[in-house]
Enzyme design. Structure first.
Site, PDB file in Angstrom:
ATOM      1  N   LYS A   1      -1.362   9.371  -6.550  1.00  0.00           N
ATOM      2  CA  LYS A   1      -0.686  10.105  -7.848  1.00  0.00           C
ATOM      3  C   LYS A   1      -0.704   9.841  -9.357  1.00  0.00           C
ATOM      4  O   LYS A   1      -1.012  10.346 -10.290  1.00  0.00           O
ATOM      5  CB  LYS A   1       0.416  10.074  -7.347  1.00  0.00           C
ATOM      6  CG  LYS A   1       1.657  11.329  -8.624  1.00  0.00           C
ATOM      7  CD  LYS A   1       2.386  10.817  -8.149  1.00  0.00           C
ATOM      8  CE  LYS A   1       3.486  11.918  -9.788  1.00  0.00           C
ATOM      9  NZ  LYS A   1       4.170  13.015  -9.426  1.00  0.00           N
TER      10      LYS A   1
ATOM     11  N   GLN B   1      -4.989   0.067  -0.726  1.00  0.00           N
ATOM     12  CA  GLN B   1      -4.018  -1.334  -0.172  1.00  0.00           C
ATOM     13  C   GLN B   1      -2.863  -1.719  -1.361  1.00  0.00           C
ATOM     14  O   GLN B   1      -3.047  -1.147  -2.142  1.00  0.00           O
ATOM     15  CB  GLN B   1      -5.066  -2.712   0.262  1.00  0.00           C
ATOM     16  CG  GLN B   1      -5.292  -1.939   1.811  1.00  0.00           C
ATOM     17  CD  GLN B   1      -6.986  -0.973   1.700  1.00  0.00           C
ATOM     18  OE1 GLN B   1      -7.678  -2.182   0.921  1.00  0.00           O
ATOM     19  NE2 GLN B   1      -6.945  -0.203   1.534  1.00  0.00           N
TER      20      GLN B   1
ATOM     21  N   GLY C   1       0.447  -1.163   0.077  1.00  0.00           N
ATOM     22  CA  GLY C   1      -0.067   0.005  -0.197  1.00  0.00           C
ATOM     23  C   GLY C   1       1.140   0.974   0.149  1.00  0.00           C
ATOM     24  O   GLY C   1       2.195   0.868   0.077  1.00  0.00           O
ATOM     25  N   ASP C   2       0.101   2.366  -0.713  1.00  0.00           N
ATOM     26  CA  ASP C   2       0.907   3.581  -0.272  1.00  0.00           C
ATOM     27  C   ASP C   2       1.847   3.703  -0.538  1.00  0.00           C
ATOM     28  O   ASP C   2       2.795   4.895  -1.304  1.00  0.00           O
ATOM     29  CB  ASP C   2       1.494   3.966   1.341  1.00  0.00           C
ATOM     30  CG  ASP C   2       0.045   3.747   2.096  1.00  0.00           C
ATOM     31  OD1 ASP C   2      -0.890   4.085   1.977  1.00  0.00           O
ATOM     32  OD2 ASP C   2       0.691   4.248   3.126  1.00  0.00           O
ATOM     33  N   GLU C   3       2.275   3.077  -2.518  1.00  0.00           N
ATOM     34  CA  GLU C   3       2.910   3.348  -3.465  1.00  0.00           C
ATOM     35  C   GLU C   3       2.893   4.639  -3.988  1.00  0.00           C
ATOM     36  O   GLU C   3       4.066   4.734  -5.260  1.00  0.00           O
ATOM     37  CB  GLU C   3       2.736   2.179  -4.445  1.00  0.00           C
ATOM     38  CG  GLU C   3       3.298   0.327  -4.043  1.00  0.00           C
ATOM     39  CD  GLU C   3       1.748  -0.112  -2.762  1.00  0.00           C
ATOM     40  OE1 GLU C   3       0.477   0.684  -2.848  1.00  0.00           O
ATOM     41  OE2 GLU C   3       1.615  -0.870  -2.674  1.00  0.00           O
TER      42      GLU C   3
ATOM     43  N   ASN D   1     -10.454   2.521   4.799  1.00  0.00           N
ATOM     44  CA  ASN D   1      -8.888   2.638   5.331  1.00  0.00           C
ATOM     45  C   ASN D   1      -7.456   3.091   4.133  1.00  0.00           C
ATOM     46  O   ASN D   1      -6.824   3.314   4.994  1.00  0.00           O
ATOM     47  CB  ASN D   1      -8.538   0.687   5.621  1.00  0.00           C
ATOM     48  CG  ASN D   1      -8.983  -0.112   3.861  1.00  0.00           C
ATOM     49  OD1 ASN D   1      -9.365   0.539   3.500  1.00  0.00           O
ATOM     50  ND2 ASN D   1      -8.776  -1.253   4.667  1.00  0.00           N
ATOM     51  N   ALA D   2      -7.966   2.971   2.924  1.00  0.00           N
ATOM     52  CA  ALA D   2      -7.669   3.732   2.405  1.00  0.00           C
ATOM     53  C   ALA D   2      -7.323   5.231   2.388  1.00  0.00           C
ATOM     54  O   ALA D   2      -8.208   6.452   2.879  1.00  0.00           O
ATOM     55  CB  ALA D   2      -7.694   3.103   0.785  1.00  0.00           C
ATOM     56  N   GLY D   3      -5.894   5.459   1.635  1.00  0.00           N
ATOM     57  CA  GLY D   3      -5.769   7.375   1.587  1.00  0.00           C
ATOM     58  C   GLY D   3      -4.688   7.175   0.357  1.00  0.00           C
ATOM     59  O   GLY D   3      -3.352   6.844   0.422  1.00  0.00           O
ATOM     60  N   HIS D   4      -5.694   8.135  -0.613  1.00  0.00           N
ATOM     61  CA  HIS D   4      -5.098   8.222  -1.730  1.00  0.00           C
ATOM     62  C   HIS D   4      -4.939   9.194  -2.027  1.00  0.00           C
ATOM     63  O   HIS D   4      -6.293  10.769  -1.893  1.00  0.00           O
ATOM     64  CB  HIS D   4      -5.469   8.136  -3.457  1.00  0.00           C
ATOM     65  CG  HIS D   4      -5.391   6.130  -2.799  1.00  0.00           C
ATOM     66  ND1 HIS D   4      -7.364   5.436  -3.980  1.00  0.00           N
ATOM     67  CD2 HIS D   4      -5.535   5.210  -2.064  1.00  0.00           C
ATOM     68  CE1 HIS D   4      -5.973   4.363  -2.777  1.00  0.00           C
ATOM     69  NE2 HIS D   4      -5.364   4.511  -1.960  1.00  0.00           N
TER      70      HIS D   4
ATOM     71  N   LYS E   1      -0.461   5.396  -5.461  1.00  0.00           N
ATOM     72  CA  LYS E   1      -2.030   4.918  -5.907  1.00  0.00           C
ATOM     73  C   LYS E   1      -2.452   6.082  -6.356  1.00  0.00           C
ATOM     74  O   LYS E   1      -3.111   6.257  -8.318  1.00  0.00           O
ATOM     75  CB  LYS E   1      -2.251   3.610  -6.328  1.00  0.00           C
ATOM     76  CG  LYS E   1      -2.045   2.357  -5.533  1.00  0.00           C
ATOM     77  CD  LYS E   1      -3.093   1.522  -5.432  1.00  0.00           C
ATOM     78  CE  LYS E   1      -2.698   1.947  -3.669  1.00  0.00           C
ATOM     79  NZ  LYS E   1      -1.753   1.460  -2.313  1.00  0.00           N
TER      80      LYS E   1
ATOM     81  N   ARG F   1      -0.044   7.006  11.248  1.00  0.00           N
ATOM     82  CA  ARG F   1       0.560   6.505  11.687  1.00  0.00           C
ATOM     83  C   ARG F   1       2.132   6.467  10.946  1.00  0.00           C
ATOM     84  O   ARG F   1       2.375   6.652   9.516  1.00  0.00           O
ATOM     85  CB  ARG F   1       0.302   4.563  11.639  1.00  0.00           C
ATOM     86  CG  ARG F   1      -0.571   4.783  13.229  1.00  0.00           C
ATOM     87  CD  ARG F   1      -0.832   2.886  13.018  1.00  0.00           C
ATOM     88  NE  ARG F   1      -1.591   2.798  11.711  1.00  0.00           N
ATOM     89  CZ  ARG F   1      -1.989   1.797  11.894  1.00  0.00           C
ATOM     90  NH1 ARG F   1      -1.754   0.356  11.868  1.00  0.00           N
ATOM     91  NH2 ARG F   1      -2.886   1.259  10.299  1.00  0.00           N
ATOM     92  N   GLY F   2       3.690   5.972  11.743  1.00  0.00           N
ATOM     93  CA  GLY F   2       4.670   6.548  11.159  1.00  0.00           C
ATOM     94  C   GLY F   2       4.537   4.938  10.325  1.00  0.00           C
ATOM     95  O   GLY F   2       3.935   3.968  10.051  1.00  0.00           O
ATOM     96  N   ARG F   3       5.135   5.109   8.671  1.00  0.00           N
ATOM     97  CA  ARG F   3       4.893   4.295   8.268  1.00  0.00           C
ATOM     98  C   ARG F   3       6.980   3.609   7.988  1.00  0.00           C
ATOM     99  O   ARG F   3       7.904   4.053   8.017  1.00  0.00           O
ATOM    100  CB  ARG F   3       4.834   4.227   6.511  1.00  0.00           C
ATOM    101  CG  ARG F   3       3.279   4.879   5.878  1.00  0.00           C
ATOM    102  CD  ARG F   3       3.582   5.306   4.903  1.00  0.00           C
ATOM    103  NE  ARG F   3       2.114   5.771   3.936  1.00  0.00           N
ATOM    104  CZ  ARG F   3       2.322   6.671   3.385  1.00  0.00           C
ATOM    105  NH1 ARG F   3       2.556   7.270   2.702  1.00  0.00           N
ATOM    106  NH2 ARG F   3       0.876   7.095   3.493  1.00  0.00           N
TER     107      ARG F   3
END
Ligand code: GDP
Ligand code: IMO
Ligand code: MG
Length: 427
Positions: free
Chosen positions: A17, A223, A11-13, A37-40, A15, A302-304
């Site tokens: 953008k 995700q 996740g958080d790749e 749960n997603a954040g784009h 997407k 949260r910190g990734r």
């Protein structure tokens, strides 16, 4: 043309953008699974949009669809619609459609998610948005659909059928079951239903008709591949199928329609929540990547956790998704690191392997084997072509492409729309 875009890691790749970037060539962009749960994140000039449910194509001309495989928190969706409107984006029923069968995340799902996570000795680190429990109800055939929410009589009858079961589930986990029949909450949800009713559509039919008419449709995943509920790192996964095949199943589009499958791949790897991450960097280097990449969750803050590029996991992602091309993001974040490392295999039980073991417990025991490449000490944020990249950055990209065996078509060097270019010569 039917294109599927999925995240190839955890996740958080990037997407959001890349979907925003490609959406100009598509008539429809459809979200096919997951929930808020997603954040784009999409950056357009100096504005930053954080989208949790609405496909990133909404910012361009494309019609945005939310498919029936999504679990929908109606309050979050309405807030997102308002946020977009406040920024001058049109969000009308012509622009946005939501499938009638989309499962609704109810307050009791959110409550159960929080209670269950608190009770777990070994946490998953869920986003506590009720995602897992909404999906449980979907497969248990105990869900409330958007069509039910929009019809007062049907909603109240269905809730009555489900209420005592939900109350006992909450009580069993030590929670307060009062919210299940809370009249203020029920009223609020009925209001949500009224507001969302004009947006109801049949997503499968719309997409198939658009494809029949020669239009372009893009499926946007949430995700990432290794958070897939079946093929990911169980139990540290989300509750839906995040891989390309899931786009067909969840949107109701036959696999013979698929033209291409685009991977979004970060130039390193990150993970939010618990679960193995073989190349994880603790200490100063991890903190440096986290800071340089702004690696803090879009949804929970949260910190990734950050690590070097993990080829075995990427190989598995290629197998699971059948990627035809790759968009490589966040190459700029690796600037100044010396050397740059690529995990090309694992040491596992005294052997070197180049594909992840199937079980999560075994993956947790894998030690990365690295290949080192010289780094580059240059700001990449204004680079506009592959040729302009420093030689060592070019070599890093070429090496990744060679190892992955799938062409890298796009390279991203910053969050902005302009900070992306095509890499013309492929493999
Ligand atoms: P998604 O969930 O896959 O859409 O990714 P997120 O939006 O949660 O996280 C990606 C973050 O990286 C966002 O803050 C983006 O604005 C940012 N981003 C995307 N591409 C790049 C890039 O090439 N370089 C940098 N520095 N940031 C990027
Ligand atoms: P995008 O679409 C990164 C992670 C959570 C947790 C696990 C299960 O922005 O890439 P859940 O609430 O889904 O039951 O939590 O999945 N997770 C994500 N991690 N990006 C996401 O979405 C995620 N959505 C869920 O952190 O580990
Ligand atoms: Mg995200």
């Amino acid at each position: 043309m039917f294109t599927i875009i999925t995240g190839a890691q955890f996740g958080d790749e990037g997407k959001g953008k890349i979907v925003d970037l490609l959406a100009k060539d598509y008539d429809i962009v459809a979200r096919f699974q997951g929930g808020n749960n997603a954040g784009h994140t999409v950056k357009v000039e100096d504005k930053v949009y954080k989208l949790h449910l609405i496909p990133s194509g909404i910012l361009l001309e494309a019609r945005a669809l939310i498919g029936p495989g999504v679990v929908l928190d109606p309050g979050v969706l309405l807030e997102e619609m308002e946020m977009l409107r406040a920024n001058g984006v049109v969000v009308s029923p012509e622009k946005l459609g939501i499938d009638a069968k989309t499962s609704i995340i109810m307050p009791y799902h959110i409550e159960l998610d929080g209670l269950r996570e608190a009770a777990r000795a070994k946490k998953i680190g869920t986003t506590k948005r009720g995602i897992g429990f909404a999906y449980i109800d979907k497969v248990a055939r105990e869900e409330l659909r958007l069509a039910d929410l929009a019809d007062e009589a049907r909603f109240l009858t269905r809730l009555e059928e489900l209420a005592s079961q939900k109350e006992s589930e909450i009580s069993a986990l030590g929670g307060d079951p009062a919210l299940v029949r809370d009249s203020a909450l029920i009223k609020k949800y009925l209001q949500f239903g009224k507001k969302l009713a004009p947006y109801i559509t049949d997503v499968s039919r719309e997409i198939n008709e658009a494809l029949d008419a020669g239009k372009n449709v893009m499926a946007e995943a949430a995700q990432g591949t290794h958070l897939d509920v079946i093929h990911g790192t169980q139990k540290f996964v989300t509750s839906s199928s995040t891989i390309a095949g899931s786009a067909c199943a969840n949107l109701g589009v036959g696999p013979t329609r698929v033209k291409n499958v685009v991977a979004i791949v970060k130039a390193y790897i990150t993970r939010v929540g618990e679960g193995p991450l073989p190349t994880e960097l603790s200490g100063e280097l991890g903190a440096r990547l986290q800071k340089a990449g702004g690696e803090f969750g879009t949804t929970t803050g949260r910190g990734r956790r950050c690590g070097w590029f993990d080829l075995p996991l990427l190989k598995k992602a290629i197998a699971l998704n059948g990627y035809t091309e790759i968009a490589l993001t966040k190459l700029d974040v690796l600037s100044e690191l010396e050397p740059v490392r690529i995990c090309v295999g694992y040491r596992y039980k005294g052997e070197t392997i180049n594909y992840p073991p199937e079980l999560t417990e075994a993956l947790a025991e894998c030690e990365p084997v690295y290949e080192e490449l010289p780094g580059w000490k240059a700001d990449l944020s204004k680079v506009q072509s592959f040729e302009e990249l420093p030689a060592n950055a070019q070599n890093y990209v070429k090496r990744l492409e060679e190892l992955m065996g799938v062409p890298i078509r796009y390279i991203s060097v910053g969050p902005g729309r302009a900070q992306t270019f095509k890499k013309e010569e492929a493999l």
